[in-house]
Scaffold this motif. Structure first.
Motif, short mmCIF file in Angstrom:
data_model
loop_
_atom_site.label_atom_id
_atom_site.label_comp_id
_atom_site.label_asym_id
_atom_site.label_seq_id
_atom_site.Cartn_x
_atom_site.Cartn_y
_atom_site.Cartn_z
N UNK A 120 -4.18 20.41 0.32
CA UNK A 120 -4.90 19.88 -0.26
C UNK A 120 -4.08 18.17 -0.52
N UNK A 121 -2.78 18.26 -0.92
CA UNK A 121 -2.06 17.17 -1.46
C UNK A 121 -2.02 16.16 -0.06
N UNK A 122 -1.77 16.79 1.83
CA UNK A 122 -1.87 15.41 2.16
C UNK A 122 -3.17 14.41 2.15
N UNK A 123 -4.56 15.32 2.17
CA UNK A 123 -5.89 14.82 2.37
C UNK A 123 -5.33 13.57 0.64
N UNK A 156 1.09 -1.08 0.32
CA UNK A 156 0.86 -0.29 -0.16
C UNK A 156 1.12 1.53 0.17
N UNK A 157 0.89 2.27 -0.55
CA UNK A 157 1.24 3.78 -0.76
C UNK A 157 1.41 4.62 0.53
N UNK A 158 1.83 4.70 1.18
CA UNK A 158 1.68 5.33 2.53
C UNK A 158 2.16 6.76 1.81
N UNK A 159 1.60 8.21 2.78
CA UNK A 159 2.57 9.31 2.33
C UNK A 159 3.61 9.82 2.93
N UNK A 160 5.06 10.07 2.66
CA UNK A 160 6.44 10.14 2.61
C UNK A 160 6.09 11.45 3.78
N UNK A 161 5.82 11.40 5.07
CA UNK A 161 6.23 12.24 5.56
C UNK A 161 7.36 13.34 5.69
N UNK A 162 9.14 12.53 5.00
CA UNK A 162 9.87 13.09 4.64
C UNK A 162 9.85 13.73 3.93
N UNK A 163 8.28 13.58 2.13
CA UNK A 163 8.70 14.15 1.77
C UNK A 163 7.68 15.71 1.73
N UNK A 219 -3.96 10.70 2.04
CA UNK A 219 -4.49 9.88 2.89
C UNK A 219 -5.34 8.65 1.97
N UNK A 220 -6.68 9.90 0.86
CA UNK A 220 -7.43 8.99 -0.16
C UNK A 220 -6.63 8.23 -0.72
N UNK A 221 -5.97 8.59 -1.11
CA UNK A 221 -5.28 7.56 -2.31
C UNK A 221 -5.35 6.28 -1.91
N UNK A 222 -4.56 6.55 -0.26
CA UNK A 222 -3.80 5.66 0.29
C UNK A 222 -5.43 4.63 0.50
N UNK A 223 -6.43 5.03 1.22
CA UNK A 223 -6.83 4.66 2.10
C UNK A 223 -8.16 3.51 0.26
N UNK A 224 -8.13 4.37 -0.71
CA UNK A 224 -8.53 3.95 -1.77
C UNK A 224 -7.46 2.27 -2.25
#
Length: 229
Positions: free
Chosen positions: A194-197, A1-8, A200-205
Protein backbone atom coordinates in the motif's frame (compact mmCIF):
# COMPACT_ATOMS: atom_id res chain seq x y z
CA UNK A 1 10.00 15.74 -7.61
CA UNK A 2 9.76 13.22 -4.78
CA UNK A 3 10.67 9.68 -5.86
CA UNK A 4 10.23 6.38 -4.06
CA UNK A 5 13.31 5.66 -2.01
CA UNK A 6 14.13 2.13 -3.15
CA UNK A 7 16.57 1.68 -0.28
CA UNK A 8 13.79 2.39 2.22
CA UNK A 9 11.43 -0.03 0.49
CA UNK A 10 14.14 -2.70 0.48
CA UNK A 11 14.74 -2.10 4.20
CA UNK A 12 11.02 -2.47 4.90
CA UNK A 13 10.92 -5.71 2.94
CA UNK A 14 13.90 -6.99 4.89
CA UNK A 15 12.15 -6.12 8.15
CA UNK A 16 9.03 -7.91 6.93
CA UNK A 17 11.05 -10.99 6.03
CA UNK A 18 12.64 -11.15 9.47
CA UNK A 19 9.37 -10.86 11.41
CA UNK A 20 8.51 -13.99 13.32
CA UNK A 21 5.35 -15.48 11.91
CA UNK A 22 2.61 -15.66 14.50
CA UNK A 23 1.10 -19.13 15.00
CA UNK A 24 -2.36 -19.74 13.59
CA UNK A 25 -5.30 -19.56 15.94
CA UNK A 26 -6.55 -23.03 16.76
CA UNK A 27 -10.04 -23.62 18.10
CA UNK A 28 -8.81 -25.98 20.79
CA UNK A 29 -6.34 -23.47 22.24
CA UNK A 30 -8.89 -21.02 23.62
CA UNK A 31 -10.94 -23.16 26.00
CA UNK A 32 -8.37 -24.53 28.43
CA UNK A 33 -10.45 -23.65 31.47
CA UNK A 34 -13.68 -25.27 30.31
CA UNK A 35 -14.86 -28.20 32.43
CA UNK A 36 -16.03 -31.57 31.20
CA UNK A 37 -19.74 -32.07 30.62
CA UNK A 38 -22.06 -35.02 30.12
CA UNK A 39 -24.58 -34.70 27.30
CA UNK A 40 -27.81 -36.70 27.44
CA UNK A 41 -28.63 -38.33 24.10
CA UNK A 42 -31.96 -40.14 23.95
CA UNK A 43 -32.02 -42.89 26.57
CA UNK A 44 -28.25 -43.02 26.97
CA UNK A 45 -25.50 -40.51 27.64
CA UNK A 46 -22.55 -39.25 25.64
CA UNK A 47 -19.54 -38.03 27.58
CA UNK A 48 -18.36 -34.84 25.87
CA UNK A 49 -15.13 -33.15 26.89
CA UNK A 50 -15.45 -29.47 26.02
CA UNK A 51 -13.18 -28.46 23.17
CA UNK A 52 -9.82 -27.32 24.48
CA UNK A 53 -10.14 -28.91 27.91
CA UNK A 54 -7.67 -31.64 27.00
CA UNK A 55 -5.69 -32.35 23.86
CA UNK A 56 -6.70 -31.11 20.43
CA UNK A 57 -7.05 -34.72 19.21
CA UNK A 58 -9.38 -35.58 22.09
CA UNK A 59 -11.42 -32.40 21.56
CA UNK A 60 -11.82 -33.17 17.87
CA UNK A 61 -13.01 -36.68 18.66
CA UNK A 62 -15.49 -35.39 21.24
CA UNK A 63 -16.93 -32.76 18.89
CA UNK A 64 -17.26 -35.36 16.13
CA UNK A 65 -19.20 -37.57 18.55
CA UNK A 66 -21.55 -34.73 19.48
CA UNK A 67 -22.15 -33.86 15.82
CA UNK A 68 -22.91 -37.45 14.91
CA UNK A 69 -25.35 -37.71 17.80
CA UNK A 70 -27.38 -34.98 16.09
CA UNK A 71 -27.10 -36.55 12.64
CA UNK A 72 -24.48 -34.08 11.40
CA UNK A 73 -21.91 -35.74 9.16
CA UNK A 74 -18.45 -34.24 8.63
CA UNK A 75 -16.98 -34.00 6.03
CA UNK A 76 -18.00 -31.96 4.15
CA UNK A 77 -16.41 -29.34 6.37
CA UNK A 78 -18.49 -27.14 8.62
CA UNK A 79 -18.25 -23.35 8.26
CA UNK A 80 -19.48 -21.81 11.53
CA UNK A 81 -20.34 -18.12 11.32
CA UNK A 82 -22.13 -15.65 13.59
CA UNK A 83 -25.65 -14.94 12.32
CA UNK A 84 -28.50 -12.77 13.60
CA UNK A 85 -29.65 -15.63 15.84
CA UNK A 86 -26.29 -16.90 17.01
CA UNK A 87 -23.78 -19.28 15.47
CA UNK A 88 -24.92 -21.15 12.39
CA UNK A 89 -23.94 -23.01 9.24
CA UNK A 90 -25.12 -20.38 6.78
CA UNK A 91 -26.51 -21.90 3.59
CA UNK A 92 -25.75 -25.42 4.82
CA UNK A 93 -28.57 -28.04 4.91
CA UNK A 94 -27.12 -29.32 8.20
CA UNK A 95 -27.85 -25.98 9.88
CA UNK A 96 -31.19 -27.03 11.43
CA UNK A 97 -29.62 -29.91 13.36
CA UNK A 98 -26.57 -27.81 14.14
CA UNK A 99 -28.73 -25.07 15.68
CA UNK A 100 -30.61 -27.72 17.70
CA UNK A 101 -27.32 -29.08 19.01
CA UNK A 102 -26.18 -25.61 20.12
CA UNK A 103 -29.57 -24.86 21.70
CA UNK A 104 -29.40 -28.08 23.72
CA UNK A 105 -25.73 -27.61 24.65
CA UNK A 106 -24.78 -23.89 24.82
CA UNK A 107 -21.22 -24.70 25.88
CA UNK A 108 -20.49 -25.85 22.33
CA UNK A 109 -21.60 -22.47 21.00
CA UNK A 110 -19.51 -20.76 23.66
CA UNK A 111 -16.52 -22.65 22.31
CA UNK A 112 -17.01 -21.32 18.79
CA UNK A 113 -17.52 -17.83 20.20
CA UNK A 114 -14.35 -18.00 22.29
CA UNK A 115 -12.31 -19.10 19.26
CA UNK A 116 -13.62 -16.27 17.09
CA UNK A 117 -13.14 -13.68 19.86
CA UNK A 118 -9.58 -14.85 20.49
CA UNK A 119 -8.73 -14.68 16.78
CA UNK A 120 -10.32 -11.23 16.44
CA UNK A 121 -8.33 -9.81 19.35
CA UNK A 122 -5.13 -11.39 18.05
CA UNK A 123 -5.77 -9.94 14.61
CA UNK A 124 -6.26 -6.43 16.00
CA UNK A 125 -3.05 -6.70 18.02
CA UNK A 126 -1.15 -7.92 14.95
CA UNK A 127 -2.43 -4.99 12.86
CA UNK A 128 -1.48 -2.45 15.54
CA UNK A 129 1.97 -3.97 15.98
CA UNK A 130 2.64 -3.92 12.22
CA UNK A 131 1.51 -0.29 11.99
CA UNK A 132 3.70 0.73 14.94
CA UNK A 133 6.72 -0.98 13.40
CA UNK A 134 6.05 0.52 9.99
CA UNK A 135 5.46 4.08 11.25
CA UNK A 136 8.42 4.12 13.63
CA UNK A 137 8.76 5.95 16.92
CA UNK A 138 8.06 9.41 15.51
CA UNK A 139 5.80 9.15 12.44
CA UNK A 140 5.15 12.30 10.45
CA UNK A 141 1.62 13.67 10.08
CA UNK A 142 1.55 12.30 6.52
CA UNK A 143 2.54 8.84 7.79
CA UNK A 144 -0.10 8.99 10.53
CA UNK A 145 -2.75 9.78 7.92
CA UNK A 146 -1.54 6.97 5.67
CA UNK A 147 -1.68 4.48 8.56
CA UNK A 148 -5.14 5.66 9.61
CA UNK A 149 -6.45 5.27 6.05
CA UNK A 150 -4.82 1.84 5.82
CA UNK A 151 -6.35 0.69 9.12
CA UNK A 152 -9.84 1.67 7.96
CA UNK A 153 -9.56 -0.75 5.01
CA UNK A 154 -8.44 -3.78 7.01
CA UNK A 155 -11.64 -5.04 8.64
CA UNK A 156 -12.47 -8.59 7.48
CA UNK A 157 -15.81 -9.24 5.81
CA UNK A 158 -16.45 -12.07 8.28
CA UNK A 159 -14.70 -14.50 10.65
CA UNK A 160 -15.57 -18.17 10.94
CA UNK A 161 -14.52 -21.47 12.46
CA UNK A 162 -13.85 -24.23 9.92
CA UNK A 163 -14.02 -27.86 11.02
CA UNK A 164 -13.29 -30.66 8.56
CA UNK A 165 -13.61 -33.57 10.97
CA UNK A 166 -9.93 -33.52 11.90
CA UNK A 167 -8.76 -29.93 12.21
CA UNK A 168 -10.44 -26.82 13.56
CA UNK A 169 -9.21 -23.35 12.69
CA UNK A 170 -10.41 -19.77 12.53
CA UNK A 171 -10.47 -18.10 9.11
CA UNK A 172 -11.39 -14.68 7.76
CA UNK A 173 -13.25 -13.72 4.60
CA UNK A 174 -11.39 -11.44 2.22
CA UNK A 175 -11.63 -10.38 -1.41
CA UNK A 176 -10.30 -13.77 -2.52
CA UNK A 177 -12.53 -15.86 -0.26
CA UNK A 178 -11.84 -17.59 3.05
CA UNK A 179 -8.26 -17.78 4.25
CA UNK A 180 -6.04 -17.68 7.36
CA UNK A 181 -6.59 -14.88 9.85
CA UNK A 182 -4.03 -12.16 9.09
CA UNK A 183 -0.86 -12.04 11.17
CA UNK A 184 1.64 -9.24 11.78
CA UNK A 185 3.67 -10.62 8.87
CA UNK A 186 0.77 -10.47 6.42
CA UNK A 187 -0.21 -6.98 7.60
CA UNK A 188 3.38 -5.80 7.09
CA UNK A 189 3.36 -7.16 3.54
CA UNK A 190 0.09 -5.31 2.86
CA UNK A 191 1.53 -2.12 4.34
CA UNK A 192 4.58 -2.27 2.09
CA UNK A 193 2.39 -2.80 -0.97
CA UNK A 194 0.00 0.00 0.00
CA UNK A 195 2.82 2.43 0.82
CA UNK A 196 4.57 1.74 -2.49
CA UNK A 197 1.34 2.59 -4.34
CA UNK A 198 0.88 5.65 -2.12
CA UNK A 199 4.36 6.95 -2.95
CA UNK A 200 3.81 6.37 -6.66
CA UNK A 201 0.59 8.37 -6.48
CA UNK A 202 2.31 11.15 -4.55
CA UNK A 203 5.10 11.21 -7.13
CA UNK A 204 2.63 11.61 -10.00
CA UNK A 205 0.83 14.36 -8.11
CA UNK A 206 4.05 16.24 -7.46
CA UNK A 207 5.05 15.83 -11.11
CA UNK A 208 1.76 17.36 -12.24
CA UNK A 209 2.15 20.26 -9.82
CA UNK A 210 5.69 20.89 -11.04
CA UNK A 211 4.58 20.82 -14.68
CA UNK A 212 1.85 23.37 -13.92
CA UNK A 213 4.31 25.63 -12.10
CA UNK A 214 6.81 25.42 -14.98
CA UNK A 215 4.10 26.16 -17.54
CA UNK A 216 2.94 29.15 -15.48
CA UNK A 217 6.50 30.45 -15.17
CA UNK A 218 7.13 30.01 -18.92
CA UNK A 219 3.91 31.85 -19.71
CA UNK A 220 4.84 34.76 -17.46
CA UNK A 221 8.32 34.93 -19.04
CA UNK A 222 6.77 34.92 -22.50
CA UNK A 223 4.28 37.65 -21.58
CA UNK A 224 7.06 39.77 -20.10
CA UNK A 225 9.17 39.32 -23.24
CA UNK A 226 6.27 40.38 -25.48
CA UNK A 227 5.55 43.43 -23.31
CA UNK A 228 9.12 44.67 -23.48
CA UNK A 229 9.70 44.00 -27.20
Amino acid sequence: MTRINLDNIAALQNTFGNLKKAPGTQFADVLNNTTNQTVAIGQGTLSVTAVGATSSASSTSDLNSALKAYGINVPPALRVTAGANGYELSGDPRNTQFKKMLADHPSLGNGFGAAISSATMGRKAALQSAMNTFGGDHPTSAMKKFLKDFEETQDPKAISVKFDGQDMKVEELGDKGWGPVKTEESFMAALIEAYTKYMLTQGVSLDNDKDKDEQSADKKTEEKSVATS
